[in-house]
Write a protein that holds these residues in place. Sequence first.
Motif, PDB file in Angstrom:
ATOM      1  N   THR A  35       1.008  -1.401  -0.256  1.00 11.94           N
ATOM      2  CA  THR A  35      -0.249   0.126   0.147  1.00 11.94           C
ATOM      3  C   THR A  35       0.379   1.186   0.017  1.00 11.94           C
ATOM      4  OG1 THR A  35      -1.766  -1.422   1.112  1.00 11.94           O
ATOM      5  CG2 THR A  35      -1.873   1.412   1.353  1.00 11.94           C
ATOM      6  N   PRO A  36       2.024   1.590   0.447  1.00  7.93           N
ATOM      7  CA  PRO A  36       2.896   2.342   1.052  1.00  7.93           C
ATOM      8  C   PRO A  36       3.583   2.996  -0.179  1.00  7.93           C
ATOM      9  CG  PRO A  36       3.311   1.656   2.643  1.00  7.93           C
ATOM     10  CD  PRO A  36       2.108   0.301   2.000  1.00  7.93           C
ATOM     11  N   VAL A  38       2.598   2.295  -3.469  1.00 13.98           N
ATOM     12  CA  VAL A  38       1.597   1.626  -4.298  1.00 13.98           C
ATOM     13  C   VAL A  38       1.120   3.734  -4.339  1.00 13.98           C
ATOM     14  CG1 VAL A  38      -0.922   1.790  -5.716  1.00 13.98           C
ATOM     15  CG2 VAL A  38       0.635   0.035  -5.374  1.00 13.98           C
ATOM     16  N   SER A  39       1.284   4.050  -3.117  1.00 13.20           N
ATOM     17  CA  SER A  39       0.284   5.235  -3.298  1.00 13.20           C
ATOM     18  C   SER A  39       1.857   6.253  -3.048  1.00 13.20           C
ATOM     19  CB  SER A  39       0.614   5.766  -2.113  1.00 13.20           C
ATOM     20  OG  SER A  39       1.566   5.357  -0.657  1.00 13.20           O
ATOM     21  N   LEU A  40       2.897   5.195  -2.848  1.00 12.33           N
ATOM     22  CA  LEU A  40       3.977   6.940  -3.462  1.00 12.33           C
ATOM     23  C   LEU A  40       4.580   6.329  -5.068  1.00 12.33           C
ATOM     24  CD1 LEU A  40       6.689   6.031  -0.483  1.00 12.33           C
ATOM     25  CD2 LEU A  40       5.671   8.267  -0.460  1.00 12.33           C
ATOM     26  N   SER A  41       3.964   5.414  -5.971  1.00 13.49           N
ATOM     27  CA  SER A  41       4.127   5.805  -7.103  1.00 13.49           C
ATOM     28  C   SER A  41       4.051   6.362  -7.878  1.00 13.49           C
ATOM     29  CB  SER A  41       4.352   4.324  -7.028  1.00 13.49           C
ATOM     30  OG  SER A  41       2.986   3.431  -7.538  1.00 13.49           O
ATOM     31  N   GLY A  42       2.192   6.177  -6.870  1.00 10.98           N
ATOM     32  CA  GLY A  42       0.926   7.173  -7.787  1.00 10.98           C
ATOM     33  C   GLY A  42       1.216   8.803  -7.949  1.00 10.98           C
ATOM     34  N   SER A  43       1.960   9.102  -6.682  1.00 10.08           N
ATOM     35  CA  SER A  43       1.707  10.824  -6.965  1.00 10.08           C
ATOM     36  C   SER A  43       3.127  11.565  -7.603  1.00 10.08           C
ATOM     37  CB  SER A  43       3.139  10.575  -5.506  1.00 10.08           C
ATOM     38  OG  SER A  43       3.315  12.196  -4.764  1.00 10.08           O
ATOM     39  N   PRO A  47       8.581  11.037  -4.565  1.00 12.36           N
ATOM     40  CA  PRO A  47       7.996  10.145  -3.555  1.00 12.36           C
ATOM     41  C   PRO A  47       9.454  10.508  -2.783  1.00 12.36           C
ATOM     42  CG  PRO A  47       8.379   8.902  -4.918  1.00 12.36           C
ATOM     43  CD  PRO A  47       8.607  10.178  -5.951  1.00 12.36           C
ATOM     44  N   TRP A  49      10.447   9.192   1.812  1.00  8.88           N
ATOM     45  CA  TRP A  49      10.349   8.124   2.708  1.00  8.88           C
ATOM     46  C   TRP A  49      10.835   8.468   3.690  1.00  8.88           C
ATOM     47  CZ3 TRP A  49       8.691   3.074   1.771  1.00  8.88           C
ATOM     48  CH2 TRP A  49       8.011   2.471   0.698  1.00  8.88           C
ATOM     49  N   LEU A  53       7.435   6.590   8.100  1.00  7.03           N
ATOM     50  CA  LEU A  53       6.371   5.361   7.561  1.00  7.03           C
ATOM     51  C   LEU A  53       7.315   4.297   7.237  1.00  7.03           C
ATOM     52  CD1 LEU A  53       4.538   4.740   4.149  1.00  7.03           C
ATOM     53  CD2 LEU A  53       6.271   6.084   2.949  1.00  7.03           C
ATOM     54  N   THR A  57       6.137   0.835   8.090  1.00 11.42           N
ATOM     55  CA  THR A  57       6.662  -0.395   6.728  1.00 11.42           C
ATOM     56  C   THR A  57       7.413  -1.238   7.924  1.00 11.42           C
ATOM     57  OG1 THR A  57       6.396   1.342   5.215  1.00 11.42           O
ATOM     58  CG2 THR A  57       7.709  -1.330   4.950  1.00 11.42           C
TER      59      THR A  57
END
Length: 80
Positions: A35-36, A38-43, A47, A49, A53, A57
């Motif tokens: 989930t993190p 994917v959320s970072l890659s869609g930004s 991105p 860290w 986070l 993780t």
Amino acid sequence: MDPRKRVLVQNERAKLSAAAIDRLSTACVAVGFITPLVSLSGSTIVPSWSLELVFSTVTWLVAAFILHLMARHVLRRLEP
């Protein structure tokens, strides 16, 4: 109940318990890592860290590892 049937029933219950615990560990990996990621890659912003986070993780991954070890421990109850 026949002793052999009792052993088979106990083995199946142990396998079901181990499978349920292992599914929980898979869910922890999904929540903590996938989930993190994917959320970072869609930004659209670069991105980053954060410490929170990374801590989250690592915590989820450790929980997944512990649950996986618990499932393996349950499987030790299997009888021949």
